[in-house]
Enzyme design. Structure first.
Site, mmCIF file in Angstrom:
data_model
loop_
_atom_site.group_PDB
_atom_site.id
_atom_site.type_symbol
_atom_site.label_atom_id
_atom_site.label_comp_id
_atom_site.label_asym_id
_atom_site.label_seq_id
_atom_site.Cartn_x
_atom_site.Cartn_y
_atom_site.Cartn_z
ATOM 1 N N ALA A 1 4.198 18.150 -3.393
ATOM 2 C CA ALA A 1 2.911 17.496 -3.681
ATOM 3 C C ALA A 1 2.818 16.931 -5.093
ATOM 4 C CB ALA A 1 1.771 18.499 -3.460
ATOM 5 N N ASP B 1 10.777 6.827 9.497
ATOM 6 C CA ASP B 1 11.438 5.644 8.958
ATOM 7 C C ASP B 1 10.268 4.710 8.675
ATOM 8 O OD1 ASP B 1 12.399 2.993 8.750
ATOM 9 O OD2 ASP B 1 14.288 3.641 9.636
ATOM 10 N N HIS B 2 9.902 4.547 7.420
ATOM 11 C CA HIS B 2 8.614 3.889 7.165
ATOM 12 C C HIS B 2 8.595 2.434 7.641
ATOM 13 C CE1 HIS B 2 10.425 2.239 3.474
ATOM 14 N NE2 HIS B 2 9.414 1.397 3.406
ATOM 15 N N ASP C 1 21.019 4.026 2.475
ATOM 16 C CA ASP C 1 19.620 3.926 2.054
ATOM 17 C C ASP C 1 18.826 2.957 2.944
ATOM 18 O OD1 ASP C 1 17.507 4.499 0.131
ATOM 19 O OD2 ASP C 1 17.767 2.443 -0.588
ATOM 20 N N HIS D 1 16.443 1.524 8.229
ATOM 21 C CA HIS D 1 15.523 0.391 8.383
ATOM 22 C C HIS D 1 16.154 -0.816 9.102
ATOM 23 C CE1 HIS D 1 13.483 2.905 5.619
ATOM 24 N NE2 HIS D 1 13.896 2.355 4.496
#
Ligand code: BG6
Length: 516
Positions: A21, A189-190, A247, A252
């Site tokens: 956090a 996986d944004h 990466d 992505h």
């Protein structure tokens, strides 16, 4: 309190545990996402958020950190009139040593108090914004500390990198699966949370003029570009081990490719969609020999350069990077999806740091009309393009041929553009908002399943292995350029070229301008 009341479908009442956090991800993405969800009524009021990290922090200090992060990164600003105080009261902080099971037992009693106070039925979402080495031990201690004994659901949300190669990913998966079932695990996986990536399915499957053409009879090639202007910034230590291949490509880039190439699922059910995505990955041609890899893949690393008048360091001069590093910051490849729909259609993908523009775009280039008939007999016609703009500009762009006004039958390429980001007042949710909301609702559609990851690693590992044997294959490109020239040669041999992406200037002409 809600700005979009009509959208206000509440996620289940739950306690959200943010491990890590005090880290960057929490500050830049997670707290802002939670506030946006709250402002849109998607969190309801029966929730609690527990920040966890090693360093000591009081609840007040933590709430101040949360406020600062939201002021800087959220699309909504903290406003008392919009219930800010009520929101931030849901946040508490516990200092936690992730290796100490006793700390988890204390967390359990803290959690039970929160559940009683907010009338939460034992639903617990554990978001691990932590180094992957800790995923296994945290999962174990959650169980040993009694955190999984409540009546409601328990979900684990984890960030990439999920392993370094197939064997390490498999080990990691086993550690997690000793504690959580696959349907309790949400691997982020944004890119799958991005508006336009989710829109690919809709564009394809709800338009009569795309899906019938979506195959090797009509499509000449597909180009996926994920260009970034940033270098590795303060992430040198992580990046130097991962490189562009791990990466960006393993996750992505392959995810975007699967969204383009997958078959229509039989139902819009998360598992049916993920089944189709795995099938695509299984059809991607595995490149194993050194020759095939060097023929179809280009890897580069940025050296010193200049962009927009600013001098930029080379990768090897970046902080925490080995001055003799062989890590790639650029990747381009010609991939094939060997199935009936796509046989013979090259998928060109490229990604890199320190490129001239920040732009993620997918270009579908259609086959030309027959060369020697009608208008194509008289002049070179440009191919039709469908361009999906993912990031930062969001929209869709179609290029086709039409008559140039005048007496000559001259044909010129014209464009039609739907610019989503230009819509006034549009406040598109961030990827993390969508993904946290989906995890809280138990919707797996835009999360990666283990079998997807496993196949993705099996595509990546032989490439990494071949590179280790061929250190000389790394090419250098000046920061601020479009990568090694060999990346153009990948397409050139088939008579194609990389279509300029949004913001890219070609011959002093801005090819595609962002309409405002
Ligand atoms: C992350 C990578 O997953 O994606 C970063 O680790 C990269 O290196 C980032 O910069 C790009 O994401 P976006 O959403 O800014 O295109």
């Amino acid at each position: 309190m809600t700005d979009n009341k009509h959208e206000a479908v509440s996620a289940h009442e739950a306690v959200y545990f943010i491990f890590g956090a005090t880290g960057d991800l929490a500050r830049r993405k997670l707290f802002p996402a939670l506030y946006s969800l709250y402002r849109e009524g998607k969190l309801g009021e029966r929730f609690a958020i527990v920040g966890l990290a090693r360093r000591p922090r009081t609840n007040e200090q933590f709430r101040d950190d949360v406020k600062a992060s939201i002021e800087e990164f959220c699309r909504y600003k903290p406003k008392e009139s919009e219930g800010w105080n009520a929101f931030v009261e849901h946040f508490t902080y516990q200092s936690l040593d992730t290796g100490n099971v006793e700390a988890f037992k204390q967390l359990k009693s803290h959690t039970e108090q929160l559940e009683a106070a907010y009338d939460i039925p034992g639903n617990r979402l554990f978001y691990l914004a932590l180094a992957p080495e800790l995923f296994g031990s945290v999962s174990r201690n959650l169980r040993e500390g009694g955190m999984l004994e409540s009546a409601g659901w328990h979900r684990l949300v984890i960030e990439k990198p999920f392993g370094y190669d197939y064997p390490s990913a498999e080990r990691l998966n086993e550690e997690i699966r000793h504690v959580f079932r696959e349907d309790e695990v949400f691997r982020i996986d944004h890119y799958l949370g991005k508006e336009m990536v989710q829109n690919i399915e809709v564009i394809r499957l709800s338009n009569a003029f795309f899906e019938p053409l979506w195959n090797n009879n009509h499509i000449a090639n597909v180009q996926i570009t994920l260009a970034e202007t940033v270098g590795v910034e303060e992430r040198g230590a992580y990046y130097n081990k991962s490189g562009a291949l791990r990466d960006m490509v393993q996750n992505h880039m392959l995810q975007m490719l699967t969204m383009i190439a997958m078959e229509p699922p039989s139902r819009l059910d998360p598992e049916d969609i993920r089944d189709e995505k795995v099938k695509v990955l299984r059809s991607v041609r595995v490149m194993e020999t050194a020759e095939t890899i060097s023929e179809n893949i280009v890897r580069g690393q940025y050296s010193e350069g200049v962009s927009k008048g600013k001098e930029l360091k080379g990768y090897r001069q970046e902080d925490s990077v080995d001055p003799a590093s062989g890590t790639e910051t650029f990747f381009a490849a010609r991939l094939f999806v060997d199935n009936f729909r796509w046989a013979g259609v090259p998928f060109y993908v490229r990604t890199g740091k320190r490129l001239p523009v920040k732009s993620t775009e997918i270009v579908i280039e259609f086959k030309n009309v027959p060369n020697n008939v009608l208008f194509a007999r008289k002049q070179d016609l440009q191919p039709n393009l469908l361009v999906i703009r993912v990031n930062p500009m969001e929209g869709i762009y179609i290029k086709f041929n039409a008559k140039k006004p005048g007496n000559d039958m001259t044909v010129q390429p014209v464009s039609m553009e739907f610019c989503q980001s230009c819509q006034v007042g549009l406040n598109t949710p961030e990827a993390y908002e969508r993904l946290i909301f989906d995890a809280a609702r138990g919707d797996h559609t835009y999360f990666t399943r283990w079998d997807e990851l496993a196949v993705a690693w099996k595509l990546i590992d032989p490439i990494a292995a071949a590179w280790r044997q061929d250190p000389e294959g790394l090419q250098f490109y000046p920061a601020g350029s479009w990568g090694p020239e060999k990346s153009d040669a990948l397409l050139d041999r088939e008579g194609y070229f990389w279509w300029p992406v949004n913001g890219q200037e070609e011959d002093n002409v801005v090819w595609v301008t962002a309409s405002k």
